[in-house]
Design an enzyme around this catalytic site. Structure first.
Site, short mmCIF file in Angstrom:
data_model
loop_
_atom_site.label_atom_id
_atom_site.label_comp_id
_atom_site.label_asym_id
_atom_site.label_seq_id
_atom_site.Cartn_x
_atom_site.Cartn_y
_atom_site.Cartn_z
N CYS A 1 0.89 -1.16 0.00
CA CYS A 1 0.00 0.00 0.00
C CYS A 1 0.93 1.20 0.00
CB CYS A 1 -0.90 0.01 1.24
SG CYS A 1 -1.90 1.51 1.32
N CYS B 1 -0.49 4.30 2.25
CA CYS B 1 -0.65 4.21 3.70
C CYS B 1 -0.33 2.81 4.18
CB CYS B 1 -2.03 4.68 4.14
SG CYS B 1 -3.38 4.09 3.09
#
Lengths: 99, 200
Positions: B102, B105
């Protein structure tokens, strides 16, 4: 062109991955739980993420993961007017004195 | 890091957590019981859940097809709740190796693997996995053959990925339970292969 945000780091040069893991502390688990529970009250993941992304780059890098989370959740609740800065300040002083 | 004891000063952020929690309790938005129950619920979400799904897919062709078609629904079939998310399961083959990240985040298939490890959320992993996956995987001790393509999946809050690792050779006739023990968290992230039957 808009400059990319500090959090938007995909593809940028960086160092070796340090394969660190730590068992989460209870307070970190509670931050996670509060985020989940407030999620049930309509405080969305996107909202919390927006507040994380709004952190100044130095703070983003300096804070640990759940430190960022508690700041972001608090910001979201302040912005929604669910809590006020006055209430939070009073409560923090009270908790600190109690030790 | 252990939870701070009563006689140790709380850090500023710990103080913030206690204060926020107490305010929310006073306002009747959450109860301490709910917080404790949610912590326990998260603690129960471990990679063993994901391993169960993988082992079931390895032993049931039709289930595997359904899992690749609609991960969310296929998990629900096994009684695993995937709350309001689209779960996409990507299959490793000799031709394609999948890995998840990711970049923005820390989105992660928490319902199947629990809370993500620190390195998954680190700047170095997030930055480099999408640009030089082979090099990053090698740092994890995983050498992907040159002829195998690597597909990197960048997760979002609403769409999470899980890697379906290849079933190791030499496991013919194994029970699901025995197979599940070979399925590690890292193999479902894509930074490792499933354990070999004889390896520890």
């Amino acid at each position: 062109m808009i400059e990319r945000g500090h959090h938007d780091m995909g593809g940028l040069p960086a160092g070796k991955v340090k394969r660190a893991e730590h068992d989460y502390a209870e307070w970190e688990r509670r931050v996670d739980a509060l985020a989940v529970l407030m999620g049930g009250k309509g405080v969305t993941v996107d909202e919390r993420r927006r507040h994380i992304e709004a952190l100044p780059p130095e703070a983003y890098d300096k804070l640990s993961y759940y430190e960022r989370w508690i700041v972001a959740l608090t910001q979201a609740l302040l912005q929604r007017g669910i809590i006020t800065t006055g209430e939070l300040a009073r409560k923090m002083t009270q908790v600190e004195r109690r030790g | 890091m252990k939870d701070q004891g009563k006689y140790q000063a709380l850090t500023y952020y710990q103080l913030m957590e206690v204060s926020l929690r107490e305010l929310l309790v006073e306002k009747g938005l959450v109860t301490e019981q709910q917080v404790a129950a949610t912590v326990e619920d998260m603690r129960r979400r471990t990679p063993e859940r994901g391993a169960r799904v993988v082992a079931h897919a390895w032993t049931h062709h039709e289930y595997k097809a359904r899992l690749l078609e609609d991960g969310t629904r296929a998990c629900e079939e096994l009684g695993l709740d995937v709350p309001a998310l689209k779960l996409v399961v990507v299959e490793n083959t000799p031709q394609v190796h999948n890995v998840i990240v990711c970049t923005l985040c820390s989105c992660y298939p928490r319902m199947l693997l629990g809370i993500p490890p620190d390195w998954y959320k680190s700047r170095n992993y997030r930055s480099r996995m999408v640009r030089e996956p082979r090099a990053v995987l090698a740092e994890f001790g995983l050498k992907i053959p040159r002829q195998t393509r690597i597909r990197v999946h960048d997760s979002t809050a609403d769409m999470r990925y899980l890697v379906l690792p290849m079933r190791p050779a030499g496991t013919r006739g194994w029970s699901e339970e025995r197979l599940a023990a070979l399925v590690t968290r890292d193999s479902m992230i894509g930074v490792a292969l499933a354990k070999q039957p004889r390896s520890k």
